[in-house]
Scaffold this active site. Structure first.
Site, PDB file in Angstrom:
ATOM      1  N   ARG B  41       0.936  -1.139  -0.145  1.00  0.00           N
ATOM      2  CA  ARG B  41       0.059   0.124  -0.091  1.00  0.00           C
ATOM      3  C   ARG B  41       0.775   1.222   0.023  1.00  0.00           C
ATOM      4  O   ARG B  41       1.809   1.358   0.868  1.00  0.00           O
ATOM      5  CB  ARG B  41      -0.885  -0.127   1.218  1.00  0.00           C
ATOM      6  CG  ARG B  41      -1.794   0.963   1.261  1.00  0.00           C
ATOM      7  CD  ARG B  41      -3.014   0.800   2.304  1.00  0.00           C
ATOM      8  NE  ARG B  41      -2.332   0.981   3.660  1.00  0.00           N
ATOM      9  CZ  ARG B  41      -3.293   1.183   4.773  1.00  0.00           C
ATOM     10  NH1 ARG B  41      -4.390   0.863   4.909  1.00  0.00           N
ATOM     11  NH2 ARG B  41      -2.420   1.013   5.878  1.00  0.00           N
ATOM     12  N   SER B 110     -12.520  -4.143   0.365  1.00  0.00           N
ATOM     13  CA  SER B 110     -12.685  -3.719   1.411  1.00  0.00           C
ATOM     14  C   SER B 110     -14.444  -3.429   1.882  1.00  0.00           C
ATOM     15  O   SER B 110     -14.993  -2.910   0.671  1.00  0.00           O
ATOM     16  CB  SER B 110     -12.248  -2.427   1.923  1.00  0.00           C
ATOM     17  OG  SER B 110     -10.725  -2.680   1.827  1.00  0.00           O
ATOM     18  N   LYS B 139      -5.612   4.596   9.160  1.00  0.00           N
ATOM     19  CA  LYS B 139      -6.501   4.981   8.085  1.00  0.00           C
ATOM     20  C   LYS B 139      -7.707   5.510   8.921  1.00  0.00           C
ATOM     21  O   LYS B 139      -8.433   4.990   9.140  1.00  0.00           O
ATOM     22  CB  LYS B 139      -6.968   3.625   7.370  1.00  0.00           C
ATOM     23  CG  LYS B 139      -7.373   3.896   6.042  1.00  0.00           C
ATOM     24  CD  LYS B 139      -7.576   2.668   5.012  1.00  0.00           C
ATOM     25  CE  LYS B 139      -8.014   2.780   3.615  1.00  0.00           C
ATOM     26  NZ  LYS B 139      -9.169   3.616   3.658  1.00  0.00           N
TER      27      LYS B 139
END
Lengths: 211, 211
Positions: B41, B110, B139
């Site tokens: 990521r 997700s 996040k």
């Protein structure tokens, strides 16, 4: 099937400079004024937002028969079925980009030197964006290309060339006798109070090259 | 050919939290400690940097026989020939992603609700990342998924499920009897002073679920 592209007046978008209420409106006004090609450049949008914007802008460009090129993001270009992708020297390598988009889509590559230009051609570029020709507020990290280097590139390569970076009504006439294929314009069109009029005036500058 | 995936301990990288000198080293330590899957990521890297990082990390994961998933960027996943892509609700729509990557690559999605989970399954997801299970510093914009919603999703759907968001040694045991397929971990592994040891300890927590 890749169509013949008219590179004469190439609009590159910049949301931050935009005088119109939204990108679709800005693009429509620019195309009405004479832009022949549009590059959607979104440097801060998330993937979903970029994709949805591309789909909306493509509905506009399609309705005017003008190709839409996506800056940097091959996945967005493929997802929105844009006509091509434009990559810079900090984006995916051009040969990788060509392999991923296949032969049916347009691949544009930014270059500021003959070496970069030759490499792009070997990797399968369809056109080159040569610049930045002038220092510009829209892309402060851009390498500069000199007028001499542009002439060397033009003499060496037959690929279509557009110039970019600080191209406006005042600077464009300096490219008159170099044999380029088009003018790529950001702020002088998208940031103008009247986008359609600014586009028309830039188009007249370009058409004047041919007389 | 898509291989059988072991979702037991799923490392998600975060360069900002990383205690190792570089991502390849961090990933190698995590895999040595027992991570069975790695998601790269990169939220700020340019395309070239992301691509080159993915190629380097894939050399590591390949050498350990562990699949590499790319977060968000389908073009990077395709360019680096990663094993798959993981998309969130703000990334490309899952059905578009599936169409672009084909059936041979892993698609993770997700979801924080049963509705999102069902939609992802219909769009062709191979696994779901359900979360964020706990508010997390990695996040901050993530929607939260409740334990009740996780149970509803697990009862309704047979697709592999990993939980994500605040998963660490203290929180992981609460998922023991829900029937999930793995734990996705960011800071508790990548941010630990000893990544390999942290990975091994999380793996022991997971293996304890099976006794």
């Amino acid at each position: 099937m890749k169509r013949e592209i008219d590179y004469s007046l190439y609009l590159v978008t910049d949301r931050d400079l935009m005088s119109a209420p939204d990108l679709e409106t800005a693009v429509e006004r620019a195309v009405k004024g004479g832009c022949t090609l549009v590059q959607l450049r979104e440097k801060t949008a998330g993937s979903r937002e970029f994709f949805e914007t591309a789909v909306r802008v493509k509905a506009v460009t399609d309705s005017y028969g003008v190709p839409l090129i996506i800056n940097d993001r091959l996945d967005i270009a493929l997802a929105a079925d844009a006509d091509g992708v434009h990559i810079g020297q900090d984006d995916l390598p051009a040969d990788v980009a060509r392999r991923l988009i296949g032969s049916g889509k347009i691949l544009g590559v930014s270059a500021s030197s003959l070496g970069e230009a030759e490499e792009a051609v070997c990797a399968g570029a369809d056109y080159l964006g040569i610049g930045a020709m002038f220092a510009t507020g829209t892309k402060t990290d851009a390498d500069l290309a000199t007028m001499d280097e542009l002439r060397r590139i033009r003499r060496a390569l037959s690929i279509p060339i557009v110039v970019i970076g600080g191209i406006n009504q005042a600077t464009a006439p300096s490219f008159r006798d170099i044999g380029i294929d088009g003018l790529a314009v950001v702020s002088a069109i998208i940031g103008a109070p009247d986008i359609e009029a600014a586009s028309r005036e830039m188009r007249e500058v370009w058409d004047g090259f041919k007389r």
